[in-house]
Design a protein around this motif. Structure first.
Motif, PDB file in Angstrom:
ATOM      1  N   ALA A 144       1.127  -1.268   0.113  1.00  0.00           N
ATOM      2  CA  ALA A 144       0.199   0.090  -0.229  1.00  0.00           C
ATOM      3  C   ALA A 144       0.929   1.234   0.037  1.00  0.00           C
ATOM      4  CB  ALA A 144      -0.966   0.067   1.120  1.00  0.00           C
ATOM      5  N   PHE A 145       1.917   1.049   0.152  1.00  0.00           N
ATOM      6  CA  PHE A 145       2.944   2.021   1.074  1.00  0.00           C
ATOM      7  C   PHE A 145       3.598   2.556  -0.317  1.00  0.00           C
ATOM      8  CE2 PHE A 145       6.558   5.149   1.918  1.00  0.00           C
ATOM      9  CZ  PHE A 145       6.064   5.643   2.926  1.00  0.00           C
ATOM     10  N   GLU A 146       4.369   1.843  -1.110  1.00  0.00           N
ATOM     11  CA  GLU A 146       4.367   1.466  -2.463  1.00  0.00           C
ATOM     12  C   GLU A 146       3.248   2.425  -3.916  1.00  0.00           C
ATOM     13  OE1 GLU A 146       7.502   0.919  -3.406  1.00  0.00           O
ATOM     14  OE2 GLU A 146       7.448   1.411  -5.149  1.00  0.00           O
ATOM     15  N   PHE A 147       2.705   1.535  -3.254  1.00  0.00           N
ATOM     16  CA  PHE A 147       1.645   1.860  -4.406  1.00  0.00           C
ATOM     17  C   PHE A 147       1.380   3.213  -4.054  1.00  0.00           C
ATOM     18  CE2 PHE A 147      -3.042   2.836  -4.547  1.00  0.00           C
ATOM     19  CZ  PHE A 147      -3.102   2.066  -6.398  1.00  0.00           C
ATOM     20  N   GLY A 148       0.922   3.321  -3.159  1.00  0.00           N
ATOM     21  CA  GLY A 148       0.410   5.176  -2.895  1.00  0.00           C
ATOM     22  C   GLY A 148       1.736   6.189  -3.075  1.00  0.00           C
ATOM     23  N   ILE A 149       2.898   5.968  -3.138  1.00  0.00           N
ATOM     24  CA  ILE A 149       3.865   7.087  -3.503  1.00  0.00           C
ATOM     25  C   ILE A 149       4.225   7.370  -4.972  1.00  0.00           C
ATOM     26  CG2 ILE A 149       5.633   4.746  -3.052  1.00  0.00           C
ATOM     27  CD1 ILE A 149       5.645   9.047  -2.734  1.00  0.00           C
ATOM     28  N   THR A 150       3.973   5.680  -5.184  1.00  0.00           N
ATOM     29  CA  THR A 150       3.582   5.259  -7.083  1.00  0.00           C
ATOM     30  C   THR A 150       2.857   6.510  -7.468  1.00  0.00           C
ATOM     31  OG1 THR A 150       5.309   3.547  -6.867  1.00  0.00           O
ATOM     32  CG2 THR A 150       3.914   4.070  -9.018  1.00  0.00           C
ATOM     33  N   ARG A 151       1.375   6.032  -6.979  1.00  0.00           N
ATOM     34  CA  ARG A 151       0.473   6.840  -7.956  1.00  0.00           C
ATOM     35  C   ARG A 151       0.223   8.377  -8.119  1.00  0.00           C
ATOM     36  NH1 ARG A 151      -4.350   5.594  -9.792  1.00  0.00           N
ATOM     37  NH2 ARG A 151      -3.474   3.542  -9.858  1.00  0.00           N
ATOM     38  N   LEU A 152       0.996   8.692  -6.414  1.00  0.00           N
ATOM     39  CA  LEU A 152       1.176  10.051  -6.631  1.00  0.00           C
ATOM     40  C   LEU A 152       2.316  11.228  -6.276  1.00  0.00           C
ATOM     41  CD1 LEU A 152      -0.623  11.778  -4.130  1.00  0.00           C
ATOM     42  CD2 LEU A 152       1.262  10.980  -2.252  1.00  0.00           C
ATOM     43  N   ALA A 153       3.750  10.618  -6.716  1.00  0.00           N
ATOM     44  CA  ALA A 153       4.124  10.902  -8.157  1.00  0.00           C
ATOM     45  C   ALA A 153       4.127  11.099  -8.673  1.00  0.00           C
ATOM     46  CB  ALA A 153       5.476  10.003  -8.056  1.00  0.00           C
ATOM     47  N   ASP A 154       3.220   9.653  -9.580  1.00  0.00           N
ATOM     48  CA  ASP A 154       2.456  10.568 -11.498  1.00  0.00           C
ATOM     49  C   ASP A 154       1.976  11.217 -11.281  1.00  0.00           C
ATOM     50  OD1 ASP A 154       4.196   8.217 -11.965  1.00  0.00           O
ATOM     51  OD2 ASP A 154       2.290   6.781 -12.118  1.00  0.00           O
ATOM     52  N   ALA A 155       0.422  11.505 -10.509  1.00  0.00           N
ATOM     53  CA  ALA A 155      -0.413  12.430 -10.023  1.00  0.00           C
ATOM     54  C   ALA A 155       0.213  14.136 -10.270  1.00  0.00           C
ATOM     55  CB  ALA A 155      -0.933  12.760  -9.388  1.00  0.00           C
ATOM     56  N   LEU A 156       1.604  14.162  -9.652  1.00  0.00           N
ATOM     57  CA  LEU A 156       1.872  15.301  -8.831  1.00  0.00           C
ATOM     58  C   LEU A 156       2.631  15.761 -10.519  1.00  0.00           C
ATOM     59  CD1 LEU A 156       3.107  14.946  -5.442  1.00  0.00           C
ATOM     60  CD2 LEU A 156       0.781  16.768  -7.178  1.00  0.00           C
ATOM     61  N   ALA A 157       3.068  14.995 -11.221  1.00  0.00           N
ATOM     62  CA  ALA A 157       4.595  14.878 -12.390  1.00  0.00           C
ATOM     63  C   ALA A 157       3.371  15.126 -13.532  1.00  0.00           C
ATOM     64  CB  ALA A 157       4.690  13.198 -12.657  1.00  0.00           C
ATOM     65  N   GLY A 158       1.735  14.360 -13.476  1.00  0.00           N
ATOM     66  CA  GLY A 158       1.395  15.270 -14.903  1.00  0.00           C
ATOM     67  C   GLY A 158       0.847  16.402 -15.044  1.00  0.00           C
ATOM     68  N   ALA A 159       0.506  16.809 -13.310  1.00  0.00           N
ATOM     69  CA  ALA A 159       0.293  17.880 -12.984  1.00  0.00           C
ATOM     70  C   ALA A 159       1.041  19.355 -14.167  1.00  0.00           C
ATOM     71  CB  ALA A 159      -0.266  18.389 -11.795  1.00  0.00           C
ATOM     72  N   ALA A 160       2.111  18.787 -14.007  1.00  0.00           N
ATOM     73  CA  ALA A 160       2.853  19.933 -14.785  1.00  0.00           C
ATOM     74  C   ALA A 160       2.852  19.759 -15.817  1.00  0.00           C
ATOM     75  CB  ALA A 160       4.559  19.387 -13.333  1.00  0.00           C
ATOM     76  N   ALA A 161       3.455  18.263 -16.256  1.00  0.00           N
ATOM     77  CA  ALA A 161       2.776  18.280 -18.126  1.00  0.00           C
ATOM     78  C   ALA A 161       1.981  18.947 -18.602  1.00  0.00           C
ATOM     79  CB  ALA A 161       2.528  16.334 -18.410  1.00  0.00           C
ATOM     80  N   GLY A 162       0.901  19.437 -17.534  1.00  0.00           N
ATOM     81  CA  GLY A 162      -0.447  20.006 -18.374  1.00  0.00           C
ATOM     82  C   GLY A 162      -1.195  19.486 -18.653  1.00  0.00           C
ATOM     83  N   ARG A 163      -1.574  17.989 -18.021  1.00  0.00           N
ATOM     84  CA  ARG A 163      -2.839  17.188 -18.555  1.00  0.00           C
ATOM     85  C   ARG A 163      -4.100  17.660 -17.832  1.00  0.00           C
ATOM     86  NH1 ARG A 163      -4.102  12.642 -15.172  1.00  0.00           N
ATOM     87  NH2 ARG A 163      -1.753  12.960 -14.152  1.00  0.00           N
TER      88      ARG A 163
END
Lengths: 191, 191
Positions: free
Chosen positions: A172-191
DNA sequence: ACCTGAACACCGTTCAAGT
DNA sequence: ACCTGAACACCGTTCAAGT
């Protein structure tokens, strides 16, 4: 010249940190610290104004330790999502090794025992930098805060024994950090 | 027949909760509680085994209160992302009204003072249900935990005074919960 | 100059003695 | 049958007196 000090502030803080982990905040008494460094309780007041100040110094020392670990875990130049992952795992390792110190830093009690903003700021520099590289200069602070909030909250729940319904907590920890990092990187990509 | 009790457990717990907020955990002394309910400290031991048990009862009472607030904030049938948003905001309001109780619940100290799994489970039922409707039965628990970890971590940082670099904290909270809910709903959509 | 014993005002907790 | 004063073993903290 006269009597040199029989102990020192670093020695006192180190002994205090050890007592904090072995007996909790309640076990961190001035008498126990004094015994550990080989003096009587009143002598500690030559180095520290009161117990709250000692608690604060222990918290600040722990925070500096944590900052150094985060630096090592996510060195300059690491790919930012991978760096955030590594930092989160380093925080979790820190909490497992020093649960009482973790609690002191992330859920402090009385005002007088809270780490100074200065020390706190230095400890978070690595994560802030990662946040900026992950989500852009604009949203970097927000990203760093989001990851820190999630990770520290997750770990606090874990330490509090909140995950009794099994489920694989590591996953769950691994899942959370991965998903969170992706979501935040996605924000930068202007999606 | 003989002397009826001059006070009661609910009265003791209520007085304790009040003292907890006004003077912190340090201000929650058996003597202060006794004074507040009109008896002497030794009499409290007719109702409570020791101070740790009183602290635990206060934590459990606070947790039940929180659970009820979450129910009201996110009633059955609310759209799940909106419900999660409302629940997160309700948690934040609870923390502002009862910061010491919030700390007791989300960053408990000694084992003996921790709310029973039972009480904890009941308090989280609403968020668990929202998680399931948001992310599907499979990932519902993970989703509920992720949101709870993030929100409680964010609020703990806020209470600890970690947000000194201004930035708009209200906006950051709103931003975080919205993005998180979207990301978790996205997971269910199989993206 | 640092260190200490003694002292003070508190704690939590127990228990015999009151009602 | 609950309540209490007195007592015990602790706290944190101060301070005069030792070296």
């Amino acid at each position: 010249m006269a009597a040199p000090s029989r102990t020192s502030l670093p020695e006192i803080v180190a002994a205090g940190a050890r007592l904090l982990e072995s007996g909790g905040l309640d076990g961190l008494t001035m008498q126990a610290v004094a015994r550990a460094v080989g003096v009587r309780a009143p002598s500690l007041y030559k180095h520290v104004a009161d117990r709250d100040e000692l608690v604060r110094l222990i918290a600040e020392h722990a925070l500096a330790d944590l900052g150094a670990r985060l630096d090592v875990a996510a060195p300059d130049g690491v790919e930012p999502r991978e760096g955030m992952r590594a930092a989160a795992h380093a925080l979790r390792r820190f909490a497992r090794e020093r649960p009482a110190a973790f609690r002191l830093v992330f859920a402090p009690g009385a005002e007088a025992t809270r780490p100074s903003p200065d020390v706190a700021y230095r400890a978070t520099a690595t994560v802030l930098r990662l946040g900026e590289r992950l989500a852009g200069a604009e949203e970097g602070l927000a990203a760093a805060r989001t990851v820190t909030a999630w990770a520290s909250g997750f770990i606090a729940m874990e330490l509090a024994g909140a995950f009794r319904i099994p489920g694989d907590v590591d996953h769950a920890f691994e899942f959370g950090i991965t998903r969170l990092a992706d979501a935040l990187a996605g924000a930068a990509a202007g999606r």
